[in-house]
Design a protein around this motif. Structure first.
Motif, PDB file in Angstrom:
ATOM      1  N   SER A   1       0.807  -1.213   0.000  1.00 27.10           N
ATOM      2  CA  SER A   1       0.000   0.000   0.000  1.00 27.10           C
ATOM      3  C   SER A   1       0.848   1.276   0.000  1.00 27.10           C
ATOM      4  O   SER A   1       1.767   1.435   0.798  1.00 27.10           O
ATOM      5  N   ARG A   2       0.498   2.212  -0.881  1.00 22.19           N
ATOM      6  CA  ARG A   2       1.194   3.502  -0.896  1.00 22.19           C
ATOM      7  C   ARG A   2       0.853   4.338   0.329  1.00 22.19           C
ATOM      8  O   ARG A   2       1.558   5.305   0.639  1.00 22.19           O
ATOM      9  N   TYR A   3      -0.225   3.985   1.026  1.00 29.47           N
ATOM     10  CA  TYR A   3      -0.516   4.677   2.287  1.00 29.47           C
ATOM     11  C   TYR A   3       0.631   4.463   3.271  1.00 29.47           C
ATOM     12  O   TYR A   3       1.018   5.375   4.004  1.00 29.47           O
ATOM     13  N   VAL A   4       1.201   3.257   3.248  1.00 33.80           N
ATOM     14  CA  VAL A   4       2.324   2.932   4.128  1.00 33.80           C
ATOM     15  C   VAL A   4       3.591   3.653   3.679  1.00 33.80           C
ATOM     16  O   VAL A   4       4.320   4.226   4.496  1.00 33.80           O
ATOM     17  N   THR A   5       3.846   3.647   2.375  1.00 35.56           N
ATOM     18  CA  THR A   5       5.119   4.161   1.874  1.00 35.56           C
ATOM     19  C   THR A   5       5.119   5.662   1.578  1.00 35.56           C
ATOM     20  O   THR A   5       6.102   6.349   1.831  1.00 35.56           O
ATOM     21  N   HIS A   6       4.016   6.165   1.042  1.00 33.10           N
ATOM     22  CA  HIS A   6       3.977   7.546   0.583  1.00 33.10           C
ATOM     23  C   HIS A   6       3.337   8.511   1.583  1.00 33.10           C
ATOM     24  O   HIS A   6       3.717   9.677   1.640  1.00 33.10           O
ATOM     25  N   MET A   7       2.341   8.051   2.322  1.00 35.10           N
ATOM     26  CA  MET A   7       1.679   8.914   3.297  1.00 35.10           C
ATOM     27  C   MET A   7       2.331   8.799   4.673  1.00 35.10           C
ATOM     28  O   MET A   7       2.762   9.786   5.259  1.00 35.10           O
TER      29      MET A   7
END
Length: 277
Positions: free
Chosen positions: A75-81
């Motif tokens: 998930s980009r929520y983990v990596t980007h946010m």
């Protein structure tokens, strides 16, 4: 004994592929099945943009042979946010969303970092330490999901088996030898990404598997690979797979083509896979 090479594409649902790689008239729901008849693996990237549903994972699994492998993009929520910090609930939701429903077809999980996330040894070490190492520990973590997954969580596994991970940094700061040391300590692969020079290409081998992403050699996401370039990549993959490199250790190798803008990815993947067979 040699490792195994798994070659595929990053995703499979692209309009540009229809009437080209996919024959005219092929219904969309059979595209994955068609791809899986020609390649041994695919990188599932919808999971990067949003939490998928268990029924989707089950449908995808039912569309492929038993020995097919899905790499799953985290998930980009983990990596980007969240930028790899305070990720406990987000990881629980990710694993509860249906990833474990892939069962024996579940391969490595990829964490792609944005360029703005620079190497921080404490952050990287803590994040990698938080990743469940087996499907059993992933199931235990998934049970800690929050209310958003109530009524739609997948909380079951077929067997307790190891999980593999890969991380794709896009900041030159990860050139730091300490980053490689941390990845090796946790048994996580450092992705070798070919990005037409847009982002760094890291080539350190950090664990018992190698993860390669080919985004285009001359034009990001667009250019195809020449026959000579594919020959070169096939030679590199064979070295990792057969253990003919410096340390003599055979490794499983996962290679995914992401040069899909002009429909080159599936053709290049089939061509590389043929060279390795």
């Amino acid at each position: 004994m040699s490792g195994t090479a798994f070659v595929g594409t990053s995703g499979w649902r692209y309009p540009r592929w229809r009437g080209d790689f996919y024959p005219g008239g092929l219904v969309q729901r059979r595209e994955l099945e068609y791809l899986a008849e020609r390649l041994p693996s695919v990188e599932l990237n919808g999971s990067f943009y949003s939490l998928q549903r268990p029924e989707s994972y089950r449908r995808w699994r039912d569309s492929v042979p038993e020995d097919f492998v899905f790499a799953v993009k985290g998930s980009r929520y983990v990596t980007h946010m969240l930028r790899l910090t305070n990720v406990g609930v987000a990881l629980a939701n990710f694993f509860a969303s249906g990833v474990l429903a892939l069962g024996s077809t579940l391969g490595p999980i990829l964490w792609q970092l944005p360029e703005r996330v620079e190497f921080d040894p404490e952050v990287l070490d803590a994040f990698l330490d938080s990743l469940p190492r087996t499907t059993g520990s992933a199931l235990a973590l998934a049970r800690e999901h929050d209310a958003r997954l109530n009524g739609r969580a997948w909380l079951d596994i077929e067997s307790d088996v190891p999980l593999r991970y890969a991380i794709e940094p896009r900041s030159e700061s990860f050139r730091d030898p300490h980053a490689v040391e941390i990845l090796r300590a946790h048994g996580v692969a450092l992705v070798l990404a070919d990005t037409a020079g847009r982002w760094p290409a890291f080539d350190a081998v950090t664990t018992d598997h190698v993860y390669v992403r080919l985004h285009g050699s001359t034009e990001l996401y667009a250019s195809g690979y020449t026959s000579a370039e594919l020959d070169t990549w096939a030679d590199r993959v064979r070295q990792w797979r057969d253990g003919t490199g410096e340390d003599g250790m055979p490794r499983d190798v996962y290679v995914y083509f992401d040069n899909d803008a002009r429909g080159r990815a599936p053709h290049d993947a089939v061509a590389l896979d043929a060279r390795l067979r």
